[in-house]
Design a protein around this motif. Sequence first.
Motif, PDB file in Angstrom:
ATOM      1  N   SER A 234      -2.131 -21.964   6.539  1.00  0.00           N
ATOM      2  CA  SER A 234      -0.771 -21.547   6.192  1.00  0.00           C
ATOM      3  C   SER A 234      -0.744 -20.827   4.849  1.00  0.00           C
ATOM      4  N   GLY A 235      -1.454 -21.403   3.864  1.00  0.00           N
ATOM      5  CA  GLY A 235      -1.465 -20.807   2.527  1.00  0.00           C
ATOM      6  C   GLY A 235      -2.079 -19.420   2.517  1.00  0.00           C
ATOM      7  N   LEU A 236      -3.207 -19.272   3.225  1.00  0.00           N
ATOM      8  CA  LEU A 236      -3.882 -17.970   3.254  1.00  0.00           C
ATOM      9  C   LEU A 236      -3.065 -16.921   4.005  1.00  0.00           C
ATOM     10  N   VAL A 237      -2.483 -17.316   5.147  1.00  0.00           N
ATOM     11  CA  VAL A 237      -1.681 -16.364   5.925  1.00  0.00           C
ATOM     12  C   VAL A 237      -0.473 -15.898   5.121  1.00  0.00           C
ATOM     13  N   ILE A 238       0.295 -16.866   4.589  1.00  0.00           N
ATOM     14  CA  ILE A 238       1.498 -16.511   3.826  1.00  0.00           C
ATOM     15  C   ILE A 238       1.124 -15.771   2.545  1.00  0.00           C
ATOM     16  N   GLY A 239       0.057 -16.234   1.877  1.00  0.00           N
ATOM     17  CA  GLY A 239      -0.384 -15.576   0.651  1.00  0.00           C
ATOM     18  C   GLY A 239      -0.765 -14.129   0.889  1.00  0.00           C
ATOM     19  N   THR A 240      -1.504 -13.878   1.978  1.00  0.00           N
ATOM     20  CA  THR A 240      -1.903 -12.500   2.310  1.00  0.00           C
ATOM     21  C   THR A 240      -0.685 -11.638   2.611  1.00  0.00           C
ATOM     22  N   LEU A 241       0.271 -12.189   3.366  1.00  0.00           N
ATOM     23  CA  LEU A 241       1.483 -11.442   3.699  1.00  0.00           C
ATOM     24  C   LEU A 241       2.277 -11.084   2.442  1.00  0.00           C
ATOM     25  N   LEU A 242       2.397 -12.044   1.518  1.00  0.00           N
ATOM     26  CA  LEU A 242       3.174 -11.793   0.302  1.00  0.00           C
ATOM     27  C   LEU A 242       2.470 -10.810  -0.633  1.00  0.00           C
ATOM     28  N   ILE A 243       1.146 -10.946  -0.755  1.00  0.00           N
ATOM     29  CA  ILE A 243       0.399 -10.033  -1.634  1.00  0.00           C
ATOM     30  C   ILE A 243       0.472  -8.596  -1.105  1.00  0.00           C
ATOM     31  N   THR A 244       0.295  -8.446   0.207  1.00  0.00           N
ATOM     32  CA  THR A 244       0.375  -7.092   0.771  1.00  0.00           C
ATOM     33  C   THR A 244       1.796  -6.534   0.675  1.00  0.00           C
ATOM     34  N   THR A 245       2.798  -7.417   0.735  1.00  0.00           N
ATOM     35  CA  THR A 245       4.181  -6.956   0.555  1.00  0.00           C
ATOM     36  C   THR A 245       4.400  -6.465  -0.871  1.00  0.00           C
ATOM     37  N   ALA A 246       3.827  -7.172  -1.832  1.00  0.00           N
ATOM     38  CA  ALA A 246       3.932  -6.752  -3.231  1.00  0.00           C
ATOM     39  C   ALA A 246       3.258  -5.387  -3.421  1.00  0.00           C
ATOM     40  N   ILE A 247       2.087  -5.215  -2.806  1.00  0.00           N
ATOM     41  CA  ILE A 247       1.391  -3.924  -2.900  1.00  0.00           C
ATOM     42  C   ILE A 247       2.218  -2.826  -2.248  1.00  0.00           C
ATOM     43  N   SER A 248       2.809  -3.141  -1.088  1.00  0.00           N
ATOM     44  CA  SER A 248       3.617  -2.127  -0.384  1.00  0.00           C
ATOM     45  C   SER A 248       4.837  -1.738  -1.207  1.00  0.00           C
ATOM     46  N   ALA A 249       5.423  -2.709  -1.924  1.00  0.00           N
ATOM     47  CA  ALA A 249       6.553  -2.388  -2.806  1.00  0.00           C
ATOM     48  C   ALA A 249       6.102  -1.441  -3.908  1.00  0.00           C
ATOM     49  N   GLY A 250       4.913  -1.710  -4.464  1.00  0.00           N
ATOM     50  CA  GLY A 250       4.373  -0.823  -5.492  1.00  0.00           C
ATOM     51  C   GLY A 250       4.147   0.585  -4.972  1.00  0.00           C
ATOM     52  N   ILE A 251       3.649   0.677  -3.739  1.00  0.00           N
ATOM     53  CA  ILE A 251       3.437   1.994  -3.127  1.00  0.00           C
ATOM     54  C   ILE A 251       4.771   2.691  -2.888  1.00  0.00           C
ATOM     55  N   GLY A 252       5.774   1.929  -2.467  1.00  0.00           N
ATOM     56  CA  GLY A 252       7.111   2.501  -2.267  1.00  0.00           C
ATOM     57  C   GLY A 252       7.678   3.057  -3.560  1.00  0.00           C
ATOM     58  N   ILE A 253       7.470   2.322  -4.659  1.00  0.00           N
ATOM     59  CA  ILE A 253       7.946   2.777  -5.971  1.00  0.00           C
ATOM     60  C   ILE A 253       7.233   4.068  -6.369  1.00  0.00           C
ATOM     61  N   ALA A 254       5.904   4.074  -6.229  1.00  0.00           N
ATOM     62  CA  ALA A 254       5.113   5.240  -6.625  1.00  0.00           C
ATOM     63  C   ALA A 254       5.460   6.472  -5.785  1.00  0.00           C
ATOM     64  N   THR A 255       5.657   6.265  -4.482  1.00  0.00           N
ATOM     65  CA  THR A 255       5.978   7.387  -3.596  1.00  0.00           C
ATOM     66  C   THR A 255       7.341   7.981  -3.927  1.00  0.00           C
ATOM     67  N   THR A 256       8.311   7.113  -4.166  1.00  0.00           N
ATOM     68  CA  THR A 256       9.655   7.577  -4.515  1.00  0.00           C
ATOM     69  C   THR A 256       9.630   8.402  -5.806  1.00  0.00           C
ATOM     70  N   ALA A 257       8.862   7.911  -6.781  1.00  0.00           N
ATOM     71  CA  ALA A 257       8.743   8.640  -8.045  1.00  0.00           C
ATOM     72  C   ALA A 257       7.989   9.952  -7.839  1.00  0.00           C
ATOM     73  N   GLY A 258       6.939   9.920  -7.027  1.00  0.00           N
ATOM     74  CA  GLY A 258       6.142  11.119  -6.784  1.00  0.00           C
ATOM     75  C   GLY A 258       6.925  12.214  -6.090  1.00  0.00           C
ATOM     76  N   PHE A 259       7.807  11.834  -5.179  1.00  0.00           N
ATOM     77  CA  PHE A 259       8.625  12.815  -4.455  1.00  0.00           C
ATOM     78  C   PHE A 259       9.942  13.109  -5.193  1.00  0.00           C
ATOM     79  N   ASP A 260      10.140  12.406  -6.308  1.00  0.00           N
ATOM     80  CA  ASP A 260      11.350  12.591  -7.120  1.00  0.00           C
ATOM     81  C   ASP A 260      12.615  12.413  -6.280  1.00  0.00           C
ATOM     82  N   LEU A 261      12.658  11.330  -5.520  1.00  0.00           N
ATOM     83  CA  LEU A 261      13.816  11.040  -4.677  1.00  0.00           C
ATOM     84  C   LEU A 261      14.916  10.388  -5.517  1.00  0.00           C
ATOM     85  N   LYS A 262      16.149  10.889  -5.361  1.00  0.00           N
ATOM     86  CA  LYS A 262      17.274  10.348  -6.113  1.00  0.00           C
ATOM     87  C   LYS A 262      18.474  10.188  -5.191  1.00  0.00           C
TER      88      LYS A 262
END
Length: 463
Positions: free
Chosen positions: A105-133
């Motif tokens: 349970s810990g590994l499954v949930i931990g992996t899901l949360l860590i990858t979600t955090a990474i995906s949020a970071g990618i979303g932030i970087a992409t939005t900034a890179g495309f200058d979306l407002k």
Amino acid sequence: MNLFTVLNIIILLILLSVLFYMQKKHISFSKRVFTGLGLGVVFGAILQLIYDPTSEVITNTNDWFGIVGSGYVKLLQMIVMPLVFISIIAAFTKLEKSANLGKISGLVIGTLLITTAISAGIGIATTAGFDLKAIDVSAGDAEILRGQQLEETLGEVQSTTVPQKILSFLPANPFQDLTGARPTSTIAVVIFAAFVGVAFLGIKRKNPEQAAFFQKIVEAIHTVVMRIVTLVLRLTPYGILALMAKTVAGSNFDAIVKLGKFVIASYVALIAMFIVHLIILAIMGLSPKQYVKKVWPVLTFAFTSRTSAGTMPLNIEAQKNKLGVPESIANFSASFGVSIGQNGCAGIYPAMLAVMIAPTQGINPLSPSFIATLIIVVMISSFGVAGVGGGATFATLIVLSTLNLPVALAGVLISVEPLIDMGRTALNVSGSMVSGVVTSKTLGELDTKKYQSNDINASETIA
């Protein structure tokens, strides 16, 4: 009903009969799904060219198309809760060692949360890179109406404190949650099923005979539920055809063109996160190429159906039969993946909208403090996201309300929502499968021979 509406319905029935003929000829399920997708897009585009999307003909036609398309979605929603509930319990009954429960349970949930955090970071970087407002996005009447509806929903979300949100995960009435009555019903069902599973493990130690009897009951119910799932999923090509025809025919292409930059940025972020999944597997010493080859049919189904929960049976089968993940871990990762840490719906999408909206409130979206806060909020908000429709909107409402940001932009993007949701769903499912593989590999339970084998032609469960 006028003559043109009747003609459109007749054409739809003819196209549906083509798919039925393909089924009778035993053409593979994935090919039928893509045929349905293609026919739906082409038919919808033709209707778009002939009629005005706001005309009475299209309105009436889409109402009738909804019997097949929306009916299919309702059947998917019907099977979600029973499927999640019995899959979690079955995972407990198939555990080889109860001591591994916490680790799994810990590994499954931990992996899901860590990858979600990474995906949020990618979303932030992409939005900034495309200058979306947000200020660059215009809204029509439908989008403004949707924004107003979301603001009304936001009032309910904001009136709930963080402790109350956490308490909402608990199943005060599990039978009510099995109906999907609350936004957090999915995770509540997961928690209730986990209690049943833990109780089973306790009985197994003290009264093995009763535990064995209960296990047989669970296996029988699991078999029946999976059969129901198969029957519903067989309707996918027909549902996809009607849904795509309805979506394309009623779409405002001008609005889509205006939001094309956001669509492109979204898919750049989704593809980047999928590459991260492959990098994670490579770090674990596993072949990314083998992973892609073996899960591609599952991801294409998720893409076309737009349902993480509906993809669960294919998800579990691919993990177990193609990737070498033990069945208990596959059940856990697939079930948790429809309610926790969805990389696309709960990670990338809310992060992108938050970064777009923040400047309208005088906030610098690229300040370290805002980025750190946003990623943490996204991780926490990823709990309880629905696995069938509306999950991304619900997650976005929670994120934006927690950060005290307006939600109108989510309504403005309604015209491109289905287009982006297909990619988000596929990424959600990939994240779920990666969590199962990572957990199995970490615990030394992954069948690496099966993972590395070139046998990708395992029989389809859906004929």
